[in-house]
Design an enzyme around this catalytic site. Structure first.
Site, PDB file in Angstrom:
ATOM      1  N   HIS A  62       0.806  -1.220   0.000  1.00 42.27           N
ATOM      2  CA  HIS A  62       0.000   0.000   0.000  1.00 42.27           C
ATOM      3  C   HIS A  62       0.841   1.272   0.000  1.00 42.27           C
ATOM      4  O   HIS A  62       1.943   1.286   0.542  1.00 42.27           O
ATOM      5  CB  HIS A  62      -0.882   0.040   1.248  1.00 42.27           C
ATOM      6  CG  HIS A  62      -1.822  -1.100   1.359  1.00 42.27           C
ATOM      7  ND1 HIS A  62      -2.266  -1.566   2.569  1.00 42.27           N
ATOM      8  CD2 HIS A  62      -2.417  -1.889   0.434  1.00 42.27           C
ATOM      9  CE1 HIS A  62      -3.094  -2.580   2.393  1.00 42.27           C
ATOM     10  NE2 HIS A  62      -3.190  -2.805   1.093  1.00 42.27           N
ATOM     11  N   LYS A  71       5.630   5.837   7.742  1.00 44.82           N
ATOM     12  CA  LYS A  71       5.045   4.947   8.748  1.00 44.82           C
ATOM     13  C   LYS A  71       6.139   4.409   9.665  1.00 44.82           C
ATOM     14  O   LYS A  71       7.174   3.952   9.196  1.00 44.82           O
ATOM     15  CB  LYS A  71       4.351   3.755   8.080  1.00 44.82           C
ATOM     16  CG  LYS A  71       3.190   4.135   7.199  1.00 44.82           C
ATOM     17  CD  LYS A  71       2.608   2.909   6.507  1.00 44.82           C
ATOM     18  CE  LYS A  71       1.472   3.301   5.574  1.00 44.82           C
ATOM     19  NZ  LYS A  71       0.943   2.110   4.873  1.00 44.82           N
ATOM     20  N   TYR A 131       0.971   1.134  13.931  1.00 42.93           N
ATOM     21  CA  TYR A 131       1.817   2.052  13.186  1.00 42.93           C
ATOM     22  C   TYR A 131       1.345   3.485  13.291  1.00 42.93           C
ATOM     23  O   TYR A 131       0.167   3.778  13.379  1.00 42.93           O
ATOM     24  CB  TYR A 131       1.978   1.639  11.729  1.00 42.93           C
ATOM     25  CG  TYR A 131       0.721   1.503  10.898  1.00 42.93           C
ATOM     26  CD1 TYR A 131       0.403   2.456   9.940  1.00 42.93           C
ATOM     27  CD2 TYR A 131      -0.119   0.405  11.051  1.00 42.93           C
ATOM     28  CE1 TYR A 131      -0.727   2.325   9.150  1.00 42.93           C
ATOM     29  CE2 TYR A 131      -1.251   0.263  10.263  1.00 42.93           C
ATOM     30  CZ  TYR A 131      -1.547   1.233   9.319  1.00 42.93           C
ATOM     31  OH  TYR A 131      -2.676   1.110   8.544  1.00 42.93           O
ATOM     32  N   ASP A 168      -6.610  -5.793  -2.188  1.00 46.95           N
ATOM     33  CA  ASP A 168      -5.215  -6.168  -2.416  1.00 46.95           C
ATOM     34  C   ASP A 168      -5.072  -7.166  -3.569  1.00 46.95           C
ATOM     35  O   ASP A 168      -4.079  -7.155  -4.285  1.00 46.95           O
ATOM     36  CB  ASP A 168      -4.593  -6.739  -1.146  1.00 46.95           C
ATOM     37  CG  ASP A 168      -4.373  -5.658  -0.088  1.00 46.95           C
ATOM     38  OD1 ASP A 168      -4.548  -4.467  -0.387  1.00 46.95           O
ATOM     39  OD2 ASP A 168      -4.023  -6.023   1.047  1.00 46.95           O
TER      40      ASP A 168
END
Length: 181
Positions: A62, A71, A131, A168
């Protein structure tokens, strides 16, 4: 906290000093000043996320083409293989990837800067993944590169077919994906 630069120098592994005894453990999981000293520029985290997944779930790869997110990722239960892919065309490490085992046991964290695609596969029965992000989630700008893109040749450490979300499973190959200049 110690750190290790990966084969892509902007992607950094952070390892905390863990203090433990019969009662349990303590560690500093984040320190803004130390973090910025290591990566070399100021960062403002605006959102914290928490996901739970079962064995063989693969999330990614992603990224957000607008409002790109840096991140800082870690696992608080179980184990994952975490991957960062450089998708900045002007970068000397364009199309390169790094993978790191993150687990509740090793307490490692991975810094994935903006301009990278990110994903992970769960290696344990279950995993919880935390995250911090440097920009807000922007679904209109979210993109996905398919996990098994031949051009990237990520070496996922699983012999099973991964469990993917519908989104995905529809990921694009790098050659057809929008990337950063």
């Amino acid at each position: 906290m110690s750190f290790t630069r990966t084969d892509i120098p902007e992607v950094v592994i952070f390892e905390p000093k863990v203090f433990g005894d019969a009662r349990g453990f303590f560690f500093e999981s984040f320190n803004q000043r130390n973090f910025e000293e290591v990566i070399g520029y100021p960062v403002n985290f605006v959102q914290d996320n928490h996901s739970a997944s079962t064995r063989n779930v693969l999330r990614g790869l992603h990224y957000q083409i607008k409002q790109p997110q840096g991140k800082l990722v870690r696992v608080i239960r179980g184990e994952v293989f975490d991957v960062a892919v450089d998708i900045r065309k002007s970068s000397p490490t364009y199309k390169k990837w790094v993978g790191v085992h993150l687990s509740a046991e090793n307490k490692k964290q991975l810094w994935v800067p903006a301009g990278f695609a990110h994903g992970f596969v769960v290696l344990s029965e279950a995993a919880e993944f935390l995250y911090k992000t440097t920009d807000y989630y922007a679904p209109a700008h979210e993109r996905c590169i398919v996990w098994n893109d031949d051009e990237l040749a990520v070496e996922w450490p699983t012999s099973c077919e991964p469990v993917l979300s519908a989104k995905d499973a529809q990921g694009k190959v790098l050659g057809d994906a929008e990337v950063f200049d």
